[in-house]
Design a protein around this motif. Structure first.
Motif, short mmCIF file in Angstrom:
data_model
loop_
_atom_site.label_atom_id
_atom_site.label_comp_id
_atom_site.label_asym_id
_atom_site.label_seq_id
_atom_site.Cartn_x
_atom_site.Cartn_y
_atom_site.Cartn_z
N VAL A 60 0.74 -1.06 -0.07
CA VAL A 60 0.07 -0.01 0.07
C VAL A 60 0.93 1.12 -0.06
O VAL A 60 1.98 1.39 0.71
N PHE A 61 0.57 2.33 -0.69
CA PHE A 61 1.24 3.46 -0.84
C PHE A 61 0.24 4.65 -0.48
O PHE A 61 -0.99 4.83 -1.16
N GLN A 62 0.23 5.39 0.60
CA GLN A 62 -0.50 6.51 1.08
C GLN A 62 0.05 7.83 1.25
O GLN A 62 1.33 8.01 1.64
N ASP A 63 -0.70 8.77 0.81
CA ASP A 63 -0.33 10.22 1.05
C ASP A 63 -0.79 10.62 2.52
O ASP A 63 -1.84 10.59 2.66
N ILE A 64 0.10 10.70 3.36
CA ILE A 64 0.10 11.23 4.76
C ILE A 64 0.71 12.49 5.02
O ILE A 64 0.64 12.76 5.96
N ASP A 65 0.79 13.16 3.93
CA ASP A 65 1.57 14.46 4.04
C ASP A 65 0.80 15.55 5.31
O ASP A 65 1.09 15.84 6.01
N ALA A 66 -0.53 15.62 5.18
CA ALA A 66 -1.44 16.34 5.98
C ALA A 66 -1.36 15.97 7.33
O ALA A 66 -1.14 16.92 8.28
N SER A 67 -1.74 14.78 7.45
CA SER A 67 -1.50 14.18 8.79
C SER A 67 -0.37 14.19 9.67
O SER A 67 -0.18 14.53 10.85
N LYS A 68 0.51 13.98 8.90
CA LYS A 68 2.07 13.92 9.39
C LYS A 68 2.65 15.29 9.74
O LYS A 68 3.09 15.54 10.74
N ARG A 69 2.25 16.52 8.92
CA ARG A 69 2.42 17.78 9.41
C ARG A 69 1.75 18.27 10.60
O ARG A 69 2.26 18.85 11.29
N VAL A 70 0.35 17.50 10.62
CA VAL A 70 -0.38 17.99 11.71
C VAL A 70 0.19 17.38 13.01
O VAL A 70 0.41 18.06 14.04
N GLU A 71 0.87 16.10 12.82
CA GLU A 71 1.19 15.36 13.96
C GLU A 71 2.47 16.19 14.40
O GLU A 71 2.64 16.11 15.77
N LEU A 72 3.60 16.64 13.54
CA LEU A 72 4.72 17.11 13.89
C LEU A 72 4.29 18.39 14.55
O LEU A 72 4.82 19.10 15.65
N GLU A 73 3.21 19.24 14.07
CA GLU A 73 2.81 20.51 14.81
C GLU A 73 2.17 20.30 16.12
O GLU A 73 2.55 21.13 16.94
N LEU A 74 1.45 19.13 16.21
CA LEU A 74 0.82 18.94 17.37
C LEU A 74 1.92 18.65 18.49
O LEU A 74 1.64 18.95 19.71
N LYS A 75 2.84 18.02 18.03
CA LYS A 75 4.01 17.73 18.89
C LYS A 75 4.51 18.91 19.38
O LYS A 75 4.83 19.04 20.75
N ARG A 76 4.84 19.68 18.62
CA ARG A 76 5.29 21.30 19.20
C ARG A 76 4.52 21.91 20.19
O ARG A 76 4.86 22.34 21.13
N HIS A 77 3.14 21.73 19.70
CA HIS A 77 2.25 22.82 20.57
C HIS A 77 2.10 22.06 21.79
O HIS A 77 1.83 22.45 22.85
N ARG A 78 2.08 20.50 21.90
CA ARG A 78 1.95 19.77 23.03
C ARG A 78 2.96 20.22 24.14
O ARG A 78 2.73 19.96 25.26
N GLU A 79 4.17 20.17 23.43
CA GLU A 79 5.19 20.56 24.45
C GLU A 79 5.30 21.68 25.08
O GLU A 79 5.82 21.74 26.06
#
Length: 743
Positions: free
Chosen positions: A467-486
């Motif tokens: 399987v090949f999936q475009d996860i660009d949006a969720s991945k960028r949200v995940e990284l942003e959420l990590k910064r926000h959560r910290e």
């Protein structure tokens, strides 16, 4: 006669007709036309003829003589002579164009083989005639030998035709030509069958290739469904499920048979169920819809999901095709934000807005899914992409991917990881699941998820697909959420420290207030006792000198002082719950219940009440306070009883559902009941539902129960119906790790 076979089938050589082929003689020649031809020959010549299969089966015949059928073949002696004739003809069938033999029963037989491509496919037979007039003496002797009826036998013999010897060669020539014509006709038919077979074989090959393409496409689809991060399903517009992926069975806790029996709305509860039904209707009318609802597991657990669906026409049937994404993590983040939203500074509000925008982006990404399938065919040395994979790479359908080209699409820092993963999958069959950055054909950097697994055949890896999936949006949200959560954790830590100081100050204030209430209540009792004592002394000493109004006034004063004293005592008990309570210890609740019943003996005897209890557990608690809870709740059941029957109170307990380590106690009475609109007032201090003359009391009893239960980490609530009684529930922590009832 009977001709024994050398072969019953025709096989054509590949050198002549383009492929080995086996057919029956009856497929080459029309048996009906052949029968009409032989019948015509019999009518013209009175000569019997037949065509036999190589195994002796008669395919068609005309003019068989009664002398053979009704006599010679039916007696063992004459039948043996027929067998000798059969054997001779069979043994010499291929000596020339035809073979003849005068049977020892007196008749003459002839046969010639029908050959196609050198193969014996049938035998043309004629005979059962005389070349000379029959010798009656010979046949009468044969009739006597075999026991035939001589008259009937001679009549049958005289019906046998007598041919001139000069006619036999021309007849045999005709029959030989007939056999050759049948062979030529059969050969033409055989060539036609061979040509048809080549066409059929070609069509079969085309069908086989088409089936392989469909099978491969099905495998791609199944791989896509299996690798999807969420759940996939199709259903009709009555809500019945048609198809789903395995993740759907895991999320619902139901197997395929169970899902096939239920409708979609049965997986949701309350308002969620109504929203799902509405969304299905929107898909049917508008073509697409999205809805957020909590799907229920078979064990009762619920999980929030974001569902999207579209209307599709599949095989002439309108269906709903949908998928769902688990949004539990997003819900948890939302809950955290709500808890601190009113207490954080303006910067946190701005961060919250950013998180909500990120959530919206993630929801949209989930709805679109952007998942494709791929396969490396090691047998054909070919790389295959689905349409969505082409779209993610931003290349057109004319682009033909190769393995090296596909790997080079990844960002330079990601190439080593994907190269190693694909290499190990090919060489060792090792699966992989990677999140990497890709550079599209237009130079755009995307986060993608690449999942692959090896396909083995006879223990050897023959392909790698996944399987090949475009996860660009969720991945960028995940990284942003990590910064926000910290950053959020830093703010929460500071706020938590501030709240801890506030709690400490509040506890100190509560302790001081409790101490003040205790001292004030204790000090108030002495002047009240003095007022009550002197008022009663005044009444006794001057009883004869007081009129009735004065006596009533004194009675009111004494009653008020007594009620004030009870109120102060109850207030003291309320304040002592936390200030004078004992540390919780293992407690047999039978003992606490026994103490409460003993304290209520006077009321029990006065009303004729019956108190019943089941098996009760060991809990962690303060014996005196737990007894107080039992006493207040049972006492209410006795006090607020119906006049038509004596009070009945039952006490039982059971493990608390969904809260391991706790017991739920159930105290049920048959009293007057309570209107539901009063439930919220019952546990508030000094709140009363009845006048003091109708039912005495201070309004502190249930508030005291609530305070005691909450001090032990439990909760208290009730169910009631006016005229049918009341059930109080409260929970206490178990003293036993396994939460088992005492036996």
């Amino acid at each position: 006669m009977t001709i024994r076979p050398t072969s019953s089938m025709v096989q054509t050589g590949s050198s002549r007709l383009g492929g080995l082929m086996t057919v029956q003689f009856t497929e080459l020649v029309s048996v009906d036309e052949l029968q009409r031809l032989l019948d015509s020959l019999y009518r013209a010549t009175a000569i019997a003829t037949a065509v036999l299969a190589p195994d002796g089966t008669i395919l068609t015949a005309s003019g068989w003589q009664d002398a053979c059928v009704e006599f010679h073949r039916k007696h063992p002696t004459s039948a043996a002579r027929c067998g000798e004739s059969d054997a001779h003809i069979t043994g010499h069938l291929h000596d020339g164009p035809f073979v003849g033999y005068r049977c020892k029963n007196g008749l003459n037989d002839y046969a010639c083989p029908i050959l196609i491509e050198g193969e014996h496919v049938a035998t043309l037979f004629t005979g059962q005639f005389f070349l000379d007039p029959p010798d009656d003496a010979f046949f009468l002797a044969q009739a006597a030998e075999c026991g035939f009826d001589p008259v009937a036998y001679l009549e049958a013999i005289h019906r046998v035709p007598v041919l001139e010897k000069e006619r036999v060669p021309s007849i045999l020539e005709f029959l030989t030509n007939l056999a050759q014509n049948m062979a030529a006709s059969g050969m033409a038919r055989l060539r036609e069958l061979a040509a048809n077979r080549r066409v059929i074989d070609s069509k079969e090959q085309e069908l086989r290739l088409a089936f392989e393409d469909l099978s491969r496409e099905k495998q791609w689809i199944e791989a896509i469904l299996k690798g999807m991060p969420g759940i996939f399903y199709t259903l009709d517009f009555t809500g019945r499920f048609i198809r789903w992926n395995t993740n759907f069975e895991r999320v619902t806790g139901r197997d395929a048979e169970e899902l096939a029996r239920i409708s979609a709305h049965e997986l949701f509860l309350g308002e969620d169920q109504a929203r799902v039904v509405q969304a299905i209707g929107e898909v049917a009318e508008q073509g697409e819809a999205m809805v957020e609802a909590s799907i229920s597991h078979k064990d009762g657990r619920t999980t929030p999901y974001l569902f999207s669906g579209i209307r599709a026409d599949i095989g002439g049937t309108r269906l709903l095709v949908g998928m769902g994404i688990d949004v539990s993590e997003l819900k948890r983040i939302e809950k955290d934000l709500r808890l601190y939203r009113d207490h954080l500074e303006e910067a946190i509000a701005e961060r919250t807005t950013e998180l909500q925008r990120s959530k919206h982006l993630l929801d949209e990404t989930g709805r679109l899914a952007r998942v494709g399938g791929w396969e490396i065919d090691l047998v054909k040395n070919d790389l295959i992409w689905s349409e969505m994979v082409y779209r993610i790479h931003e290349v057109g359908p004319e682009f033909h991917p190769e393995l090296e080209t596909a790997i080079n699409f990844y960002a330079p820092e990601a190439v080593p990881a994907i190269s190693e993963a694909v290499g190990l999958a090919i060489s060792e069959g090792r699966p992989f699941d990677l999140e990497l950055q890709l550079v599209t054909a237009t130079g755009k950097r995307l986060w993608v998820r690449a999942v692959g697994e090896a396909i083995r055949r006879d223990g050897k890896v023959v392909s790698v697909r996944g399987v090949f999936q475009d996860i660009d949006a969720s991945k960028r949200v995940e990284l942003e959420l990590k910064r926000h959560r910290e950053h959020l954790e830093e703010l929460v830590a500071a706020r938590t420290e501030e709240l801890a100081r506030s709690v400490e100050n509040l506890n100190r204030s509560n302790n001081e207030l409790s101490q003040f209430a205790y001292v004030a209540s204790h000090d108030l009792q002495e002047p009240l006792r003095m007022v009550s004592s002197y008022t009663q002394l005044l009444a006794r000493r001057y009883q004869d000198q007081l009129d009735q109004d004065a006596k009533d006034f004194i009675g009111y004063a004494v009653d008020g002082a007594n009620r004030m004293q009870r109120l102060i005592q109850d207030l003291l008990s309320y304040s002592r719950v936390t200030s004078r309570g004992q540390d919780p210890a293992p407690l047999d609740t039978h003992d606490a219940l026994g103490l409460a019943v003993t304290n209520l003996q006077s009321a029990i005897q006065e009303t004729g009440a019956m108190i019943a209890n089941g098996d009760l557990p060991m809990v962690l608690g303060d014996r005196t306070q737990i007894a107080q809870v039992f006493q207040n709740l049972i006492g209410n059941g006795i006090k607020f009883h119906r006049s038509s029957e004596p009070p009945r109170v039952s006490v039982s307990a059971f493990p608390t559902p969904g809260k391991p380590g706790f017991w739920t106690f159930r105290i049920e009475d048959n009293g007057i009941g309570i209107e539901q609109r009063h439930f919220d007032r019952l546990f508030v201090i000094f709140q009363r539902l009845h006048g003091k003359l109708e039912y005495p009391g201070t309004g502190i009893g249930l508030a005291l129960c609530k305070r005691i239960v909450e001090r032990h980490g439990g909760s208290i609530w009730l169910e009631s119906e006016v005229g049918r009684g009341t059930i109080f529930y409260f929970t206490l922590p178990s003293a036993q790790p396994d939460n088992g009832a005492r036996t």
